[in-house]
Design a protein around this motif. Structure first.
Motif, PDB file in Angstrom:
ATOM      1  N   ARG A 173       0.849  -1.189   0.000  1.00 19.51           N
ATOM      2  CA  ARG A 173       0.000   0.000   0.000  1.00 19.51           C
ATOM      3  C   ARG A 173       0.887   1.242   0.000  1.00 19.51           C
ATOM      4  N   VAL A 174       0.686   2.101  -1.004  1.00 21.98           N
ATOM      5  CA  VAL A 174       1.524   3.294  -1.172  1.00 21.98           C
ATOM      6  C   VAL A 174       0.653   4.548  -1.131  1.00 21.98           C
ATOM      7  N   PRO A 175       0.686   5.295  -0.024  1.00 22.72           N
ATOM      8  CA  PRO A 175      -0.040   6.563   0.047  1.00 22.72           C
ATOM      9  C   PRO A 175       0.862   7.718  -0.397  1.00 22.72           C
ATOM     10  N   VAL A 176       0.263   8.832  -0.790  1.00 20.94           N
ATOM     11  CA  VAL A 176       1.031  10.013  -1.199  1.00 20.94           C
ATOM     12  C   VAL A 176       0.967  11.040  -0.078  1.00 20.94           C
ATOM     13  N   GLU A 177       2.125  11.444   0.431  1.00 21.69           N
ATOM     14  CA  GLU A 177       2.196  12.381   1.552  1.00 21.69           C
ATOM     15  C   GLU A 177       2.383  13.829   1.101  1.00 21.69           C
ATOM     16  N   LYS A 178       2.711  14.022  -0.172  1.00 27.91           N
ATOM     17  CA  LYS A 178       3.012  15.359  -0.680  1.00 27.91           C
ATOM     18  C   LYS A 178       1.935  15.814  -1.669  1.00 27.91           C
ATOM     19  N   ASP A 179       2.073  17.053  -2.111  1.00 33.27           N
ATOM     20  CA  ASP A 179       1.185  17.574  -3.148  1.00 33.27           C
ATOM     21  C   ASP A 179       1.788  17.336  -4.527  1.00 33.27           C
ATOM     22  N   VAL A 180       2.579  16.283  -4.625  1.00 35.44           N
ATOM     23  CA  VAL A 180       3.244  15.903  -5.872  1.00 35.44           C
ATOM     24  C   VAL A 180       2.970  14.421  -6.118  1.00 35.44           C
ATOM     25  N   ASN A 181       2.765  14.036  -7.355  1.00 35.52           N
ATOM     26  CA  ASN A 181       2.469  12.641  -7.670  1.00 35.52           C
ATOM     27  C   ASN A 181       3.636  11.714  -7.357  1.00 35.52           C
ATOM     28  N   THR A 182       3.296  10.499  -6.942  1.00 32.00           N
ATOM     29  CA  THR A 182       4.287   9.430  -6.838  1.00 32.00           C
ATOM     30  C   THR A 182       4.363   8.741  -8.188  1.00 32.00           C
ATOM     31  N   THR A 183       5.558   8.626  -8.732  1.00 32.86           N
ATOM     32  CA  THR A 183       5.715   8.091 -10.083  1.00 32.86           C
ATOM     33  C   THR A 183       6.492   6.768 -10.152  1.00 32.86           C
ATOM     34  N   LYS A 184       7.102   6.379  -9.035  1.00 33.41           N
ATOM     35  CA  LYS A 184       7.847   5.113  -9.048  1.00 33.41           C
ATOM     36  C   LYS A 184       7.881   4.534  -7.630  1.00 33.41           C
ATOM     37  N   VAL A 185       7.789   3.207  -7.556  1.00 36.36           N
ATOM     38  CA  VAL A 185       7.867   2.506  -6.273  1.00 36.36           C
ATOM     39  C   VAL A 185       8.777   1.294  -6.450  1.00 36.36           C
ATOM     40  N   LYS A 186       9.751   1.195  -5.573  1.00 37.80           N
ATOM     41  CA  LYS A 186      10.656   0.045  -5.595  1.00 37.80           C
ATOM     42  C   LYS A 186      10.547  -0.689  -4.271  1.00 37.80           C
ATOM     43  N   LEU A 187      10.412  -2.020  -4.331  1.00 36.59           N
ATOM     44  CA  LEU A 187      10.342  -2.843  -3.133  1.00 36.59           C
ATOM     45  C   LEU A 187      11.405  -3.925  -3.201  1.00 36.59           C
ATOM     46  N   GLU A 188      12.265  -3.965  -2.180  1.00 36.28           N
ATOM     47  CA  GLU A 188      13.292  -4.999  -2.097  1.00 36.28           C
ATOM     48  C   GLU A 188      12.737  -6.211  -1.347  1.00 36.28           C
ATOM     49  N   PHE A 189      13.046  -7.414  -1.851  1.00 36.50           N
ATOM     50  CA  PHE A 189      12.556  -8.639  -1.221  1.00 36.50           C
ATOM     51  C   PHE A 189      13.501  -9.055  -0.092  1.00 36.50           C
ATOM     52  N   PRO A 190      12.961  -9.403   1.068  1.00 40.74           N
ATOM     53  CA  PRO A 190      13.803  -9.909   2.158  1.00 40.74           C
ATOM     54  C   PRO A 190      14.452 -11.227   1.764  1.00 40.74           C
ATOM     55  N   ALA A 191      15.601 -11.507   2.347  1.00 43.63           N
ATOM     56  CA  ALA A 191      16.289 -12.772   2.070  1.00 43.63           C
ATOM     57  C   ALA A 191      15.390 -13.939   2.466  1.00 43.63           C
ATOM     58  N   GLY A 192      15.314 -14.930   1.619  1.00 38.28           N
ATOM     59  CA  GLY A 192      14.504 -16.109   1.912  1.00 38.28           C
ATOM     60  C   GLY A 192      13.150 -16.103   1.242  1.00 38.28           C
ATOM     61  N   VAL A 193      12.720 -14.941   0.723  1.00 38.47           N
ATOM     62  CA  VAL A 193      11.434 -14.860   0.022  1.00 38.47           C
ATOM     63  C   VAL A 193      11.688 -14.928  -1.484  1.00 38.47           C
ATOM     64  N   LYS A 194      11.016 -15.850  -2.157  1.00 39.83           N
ATOM     65  CA  LYS A 194      11.168 -15.997  -3.598  1.00 39.83           C
ATOM     66  C   LYS A 194       9.930 -15.433  -4.303  1.00 39.83           C
TER      67      LYS A 194
END
Length: 208
Positions: A45-66
């Motif tokens: 879930r990605v909310p926007v905290e600013k008055d500017v659009n969010t244009t990219k989201v990167k999520l790193e996977f924890p070790a052990g999760v495939k």
């Protein structure tokens, strides 16, 4: 004296509502609890905290999760990042049609095979805004930008193959959706805020 009580109630109500807003503003990964060896559907879930659009989201996977299965979303492209051995280490979603606007949020979903050991999964996320700012949700739980954490408890699910479906024994943890979790977390705060507002109205009437 009545004025002092009225002002105190207003300040407390404002503090409660501010805390409720802050709690919802973080990038979170759901569910918050899952089973060892399960194929879990995770929702970011990605909310926007600013008055500017969010244009990219990167999520790193924890070790052990495939992770190898992702749910496509209209208006967004996605790409896996890999390590030198070809293992998927992160997912990057990029907006193709404006992104997430101010006061809005979006949810991104994927399926991951959980590790067979109990423990905690810290999901490091990077939220990029249209003005170039990148908010790193990578800190500990007490920081201003904490990484979302999922607790892995003992279960009977087995992640022996990549199918992208939750197996029946591990289905119970998967039933916790992002919306239901968010509602249960914020309901006490909302009720507290309503109670305080009712008190304020009562005090104001007495004064009148």
């Amino acid at each position: 004296m009545k004025w002092t009580k009225w002002m105190s109630s207003v300040l407390v109500a404002g503090a409660v509502l501010t805390l409720a807003t802050a709690a919802q503003a973080h990038v979170n990964v759901y569910p918050k609890e899952t089973a060892t060896g399960a194929y879990e559907k995770y929702t970011v879930r990605v909310p926007v905290e600013k008055d500017v659009n969010t244009t990219k989201v990167k999520l790193e996977f924890p070790a052990g999760v495939k992770v190898s299965t992702v749910q496509p979303i209209p208006g967004w492209s996605y790409e896996f990042e890999k390590d030198k051995d070809g293992r998927n280490t992160a997912l990057v979603w990029t907006a193709t049609d404006g992104g997430i606007k101010a006061h809005e949020f979006m949810e991104f979903a994927f399926v991951g095979a959980n590790p067979k050991e109990e423990g905690s999964l810290a999901w490091k996320a990077y939220q990029t805004y249209a003005d170039g700012e990148v908010v790193e949700w990578t800190g500990d739980k007490d920081s201003k930008t904490p990484a979302s954490v999922t607790t892995v408890k003992a279960g009977v699910g087995e992640a022996g193959h990549e199918h992208g479906e939750a197996q029946t024994p591990a289905a119970a943890p998967a039933q916790e959706t992002a919306s239901s979790t968010g509602s249960s977390n914020t309901l006490p705060l909302v009720l507290s805020g309503l109670a305080l507002l009712i008190s304020i109205v009562g005090l104001f009437r007495k004064k009148a």
